[in-house]
Write an enzyme that holds these catalytic residues in place. Structure first.
Site: not given
Ligand code: GLU
Length: 495
Positions: A255-257, A259
């Site tokens: 997920s973005k978080r 990364s």
């Protein structure tokens, strides 16, 4: 001999280039190179709302850094350009009209309000959301007139209501779906811009793409793509949907978080960060190539040339690939060791300079053999070798005190060491080291303790490349000077 492949990497400039995209581009590149074909860069920038300024440059720079080169692309042109979809708007519209003429598409005039009411109703009935086909029934001439009068409209693909379609993915084999489960998807929006489903297929056809390698997020719309290509009567490319990436823990998609948390830990999945984090493009290509592909289940180290020779679509694996950063560090270390020393010098120089060191090239080239076996990232160079480029080092007094000894005992050892070294004309790993080892043995001391004191005095740190090799580069005069200064600190400590 395999037919030359024409492959394309078709990113949307909507965010940062990440290792997933880089892997797709790499496979495209490898296949094209291996078969003597062409690799094409095409920018799918029709979604103006999601367009991110600077993203195109970032993609181009990231791919160049990785070492994949394209023969055709927005920056260099080519025989099938333009290679930016925003510049091909009319082409897609022409092809959409061809689909309408062959009764494979139709104009849809449904208002947002009508579509919303339809959606609400379908949700209430617990139906799978789909377009209800309202405008399919409009007479084509009537629809044409409404379009000419300027009525707002989109173009939808006219999905057959019966039968099924079978599409073939290179990794997963045949995929069959019932047409009644497929939607009348929009292929041209009300602003006249084509959607991916039409634009990409038209381009792949016109650009004579032989292999469409893309992410597995496109599997769900793959049957639609099969329908569109067949509606045009075009030859189909090979479809290759790559595996997804799992987060480092192996549980779930990245997920973005997560990364952004990884960046804090000195890792990143964005290509733009990798160089600064000390990774080599060679190691990066090696690492990502093995996410979802393997050569023989045991070979791990590949140069770009090896990859070009050995890459094989048959060895792609559809199972999700875990992002393993320890592997990345390991590959980076191996590729650092494989670099010619002068090349490593060139690459670490910027890191040393960024850390504020004035780098003397003559010293640097002598330092390289000492750090080459010991660093796993270019970013470790300032920590490992910065002291070579300092006029003065300031050891932490506590580091000068040997383990299990007092400051006073350490001072005595340091003084005896200084006397020995002062009496030897050289300070390198030969005579000086031997003399010091004899001193250690004759006095029942431990080499770690004695050399630890000298290391702290000469390098200002507790970890460094081998002591005597280091002192040789620093120079006898300067090394002795630093040992004297260390003795002084120790004596002050014990006073
Ligand atoms: N623009 C699409 C994406 O970024 C391309 C997918 C494809 O390669 O066809 O996902």
């Amino acid at each position: 001999m395999t037919k030359p492949a024409r492959t394309r990497f078709a990113p949307s400039p909507t965010g940062h280039l990440h290792i997933g995209g880089a892997r797709t581009a790499l496979f495209d590149y490898l296949l094209a190179r291996q078969t003597g074909g062409q690799f094409i860069l095409r920018l799918e920038d029709t979604d103006r709302k999601r367009f991110v300024p600077g993203a195109e440059e970032e993609i181009i720079q990231g791919l160049r850094w990785l070492g994949v080169q394209w023969e055709e692309g927005p920056d260099i042109g080519g025989p099938y350009g333009p290679y930016r979809q925003s510049e091909r708007k009319d082409i897609y519209l022409d092809y959409a009209r061809k689909l309408i003429a062959s009764d494979n598409a139709y104009y849809c005039f449904c208002t947002p309000e009508r579509l919303e009411a339809m959606r609400q109703e379908q949700m209430k009935q617990k139906f799978q959301l789909h377009y209800d086909g309202h405008c399919r029934l409009i007479d084509p001439d009537e629809a044409q007139k409404r379009v000419e009068r300027g009525e707002t409209h989109v173009i939808r693909f006219k999905m057959p209501t019966e039968g099924s379609i079978t599409v073939i993915d290179r990794l997963r084999g045949a995929i069959t779906v019932e047409n009644k489960n497929l939607d009348d998807t929009i292929i041209v929006k009300s602003d006249g811009l084509a959607l991916y489903h039409l634009a990409a297929l038209v381009d792949d056809h016109l650009m004579k793409i032989t292999h469409v390698i893309r992410g597995s997020e496109w599997l769900s719309t793959f049957p639609l793509h099969g329908h569109i290509v067949r509606a045009f009567g075009w030859e189909e490319p090979e479809w290759v949907h790559l595996s997804v990436f799992l987060k480092p823990s192996g549980k779930g998609k990245m997920s973005k978080r997560e990364s952004s948390e990884l960046i804090k830990d000195g890792y990143s999945i964005f290509v733009k960060d990798l160089s600064e984090l000390g990774y080599l493009p060679e190691a990066t290509a090696n690492w990502i190539a093995l996410m979802g592909w393997s050569y023989d289940d045991k070979t791990e180290i590949f140069s770009m040339q090896d990859l070009i020779e050995k890459f094989n679509l048959d060895h792609l694996n559809p199972s999700p690939a875990a992002i393993n950063f320890s592997k990345y560090d390991y590959f980076n270390g191996v590729h650092i060791r494989n670099l010619p020393p002068e090349e490593l010098a060139r690459r670490v120089k910027g890191f040393l300079e960024a850390a504020g060191y004035q780098v003397d090239n003559h010293i640097l080239i002598r330092v390289i053999p000492l750090i080459q076996p010991r660093i796993a990232g270019l970013d470790e160079a300032p920590f490992m070798a910065g002291f070579f480029f300092r006029e003065d080092v300031v050891p932490d007094p506590a580091d000068l005190v040997a383990k299990k000894l007092t400051a006073k005992e350490s001072a005595i050892i340091a003084r005896r060491s200084l006397e020995i070294l002062e009496n030897i004309p050289t300070i390198g790993p030969g005579v000086a080291e031997q003399a010091m080892r004899n001193f250690v043995d004759q006095n029942g001391l431990n080499a770690g303790q004695v050399f630890g004191i000298l290391r702290a005095a000469v390098t200002g740190q507790t970890i460094s490349p081998p002591l005597f090799e280091s002192m040789e580069i620093i120079g006898r005069q300067k090394s002795l000077e630093r040992i004297r200064r260390g003795i002084q600190i120790l004596e002050e400590l014990s006073a």
